[in-house]
Design a protein around this motif. Structure first.
Motif, PDB file in Angstrom:
ATOM      1  N   PRO A  11       0.836  -1.207   0.000  1.00 33.18           N
ATOM      2  CA  PRO A  11       0.000   0.000   0.000  1.00 33.18           C
ATOM      3  C   PRO A  11       0.869   1.254   0.000  1.00 33.18           C
ATOM      4  O   PRO A  11       1.925   1.294   0.599  1.00 33.18           O
ATOM      5  CB  PRO A  11      -0.799  -0.100   1.302  1.00 33.18           C
ATOM      6  N   GLY A  12       0.431   2.282  -0.726  1.00 30.76           N
ATOM      7  CA  GLY A  12       1.140   3.552  -0.759  1.00 30.76           C
ATOM      8  C   GLY A  12       2.252   3.595  -1.781  1.00 30.76           C
ATOM      9  O   GLY A  12       2.872   4.619  -1.979  1.00 30.76           O
ATOM     10  N   ARG A  13       2.555   2.523  -2.431  1.00 28.09           N
ATOM     11  CA  ARG A  13       3.633   2.485  -3.425  1.00 28.09           C
ATOM     12  C   ARG A  13       3.007   2.557  -4.809  1.00 28.09           C
ATOM     13  O   ARG A  13       2.166   1.758  -5.169  1.00 28.09           O
ATOM     14  CB  ARG A  13       4.422   1.198  -3.266  1.00 28.09           C
ATOM     15  N   SER A  14       3.451   3.511  -5.595  1.00 28.47           N
ATOM     16  CA  SER A  14       2.871   3.670  -6.930  1.00 28.47           C
ATOM     17  C   SER A  14       3.639   2.848  -7.946  1.00 28.47           C
ATOM     18  O   SER A  14       4.764   2.430  -7.734  1.00 28.47           O
ATOM     19  CB  SER A  14       2.891   5.155  -7.325  1.00 28.47           C
ATOM     20  N   ARG A  15       3.042   2.646  -9.086  1.00 29.27           N
ATOM     21  CA  ARG A  15       3.675   1.898 -10.163  1.00 29.27           C
ATOM     22  C   ARG A  15       4.836   2.701 -10.768  1.00 29.27           C
ATOM     23  O   ARG A  15       5.722   2.133 -11.373  1.00 29.27           O
ATOM     24  CB  ARG A  15       2.661   1.547 -11.250  1.00 29.27           C
ATOM     25  N   ALA A  16       4.851   4.004 -10.604  1.00 33.06           N
ATOM     26  CA  ALA A  16       5.922   4.830 -11.160  1.00 33.06           C
ATOM     27  C   ALA A  16       7.259   4.513 -10.512  1.00 33.06           C
ATOM     28  O   ALA A  16       8.306   4.645 -11.135  1.00 33.06           O
ATOM     29  CB  ALA A  16       5.596   6.313 -10.982  1.00 33.06           C
ATOM     30  N   SER A  17       7.235   4.058  -9.261  1.00 30.48           N
ATOM     31  CA  SER A  17       8.490   3.762  -8.572  1.00 30.48           C
ATOM     32  C   SER A  17       9.177   2.527  -9.138  1.00 30.48           C
ATOM     33  O   SER A  17      10.345   2.288  -8.873  1.00 30.48           O
ATOM     34  CB  SER A  17       8.246   3.590  -7.079  1.00 30.48           C
ATOM     35  N   GLU A  18       8.484   1.738  -9.926  1.00 26.88           N
ATOM     36  CA  GLU A  18       9.092   0.562 -10.529  1.00 26.88           C
ATOM     37  C   GLU A  18      10.149   0.957 -11.569  1.00 26.88           C
ATOM     38  O   GLU A  18      11.003   0.160 -11.915  1.00 26.88           O
ATOM     39  CB  GLU A  18       8.020  -0.308 -11.173  1.00 26.88           C
ATOM     40  N   HIS A  19      10.104   2.172 -12.065  1.00 27.20           N
ATOM     41  CA  HIS A  19      11.027   2.630 -13.095  1.00 27.20           C
ATOM     42  C   HIS A  19      12.215   3.389 -12.522  1.00 27.20           C
ATOM     43  O   HIS A  19      13.087   3.810 -13.265  1.00 27.20           O
ATOM     44  CB  HIS A  19      10.293   3.520 -14.107  1.00 27.20           C
ATOM     45  N   LEU A  20      12.270   3.559 -11.203  1.00 25.09           N
ATOM     46  CA  LEU A  20      13.373   4.282 -10.584  1.00 25.09           C
ATOM     47  C   LEU A  20      14.602   3.386 -10.478  1.00 25.09           C
ATOM     48  O   LEU A  20      14.495   2.184 -10.301  1.00 25.09           O
ATOM     49  CB  LEU A  20      12.980   4.772  -9.192  1.00 25.09           C
ATOM     50  N   GLN A  21      15.761   4.002 -10.571  1.00 27.85           N
ATOM     51  CA  GLN A  21      17.014   3.271 -10.449  1.00 27.85           C
ATOM     52  C   GLN A  21      17.829   3.874  -9.315  1.00 27.85           C
ATOM     53  O   GLN A  21      17.785   5.068  -9.080  1.00 27.85           O
ATOM     54  CB  GLN A  21      17.819   3.364 -11.738  1.00 27.85           C
ATOM     55  N   GLY A  22      18.608   3.050  -8.664  1.00 27.88           N
ATOM     56  CA  GLY A  22      19.515   3.515  -7.617  1.00 27.88           C
ATOM     57  C   GLY A  22      20.794   4.053  -8.230  1.00 27.88           C
ATOM     58  O   GLY A  22      21.021   3.964  -9.433  1.00 27.88           O
TER      59      GLY A  22
END
Length: 139
Positions: A11-22
């Motif tokens: 919960p609270g995690r959007s699908r956009a964060s799947e494209h983030l890189q470290g």
């Protein structure tokens, strides 16, 4: 809610964060200006003994050739003098002759500071500097 692969979405995690890189764990090389700046600061650090040049050498030696060379030179110059300074400060506590060691400590500090300033000015111009009397302890 369940994902198509069977895993549950937090919960609270959007699908956009799947494209983030470290970020990469490897440090980036220094630019020529940064390389010269840190080399200069390694020599100017002689004002405070061997600690600044040691820290700069350990942190930046793999990131720039000039800073590796010059911080090692500054460390080799300031390390023995710092040890002598500390010994002179301790011996300055002796009664009767302590003032001689205190005076010697001040003179050593002045020599280390002036030599570091001269070396730092040369490094800031992009020129390598070699101290006249230097014990090469760190290779």
């Amino acid at each position: 809610m369940s994902q198509p692969d069977g895993s549950a979405e937090r919960p609270g995690r959007s699908r956009a964060s799947e494209h983030l890189q470290g970020s990469s764990s490897a440090a980036l090389p220094l630019t020529p200006a940064e390389d010269r700046r840190w080399a200069t600061l390694a020599h100017f650090g002689g004002l405070m003994g061997c600690l600044p040049s040691l820290v700069i050498y350990l942190v930046f030696r793999d990131r720039g050739p000039f800073v590796a060379q010059e911080s090692k030179e500054a460390l080799n110059f300031t390390l023995p003098l710092t040890v002598l300074l500390l010994a002179a400060y301790v011996l300055a506590l002796l009664p009767v002759i302590g003032w001689i060691f205190g005076l010697a400590a001040v003179l050593l500090w002045v020599v280390m500071t002036l030599a570091g300033l001269i070396a730092g000015i040369e490094c800031n111009k992009g020129r390598p500097y070699r101290y006249r009397l230097n014990v090469r302890l760190v290779h």
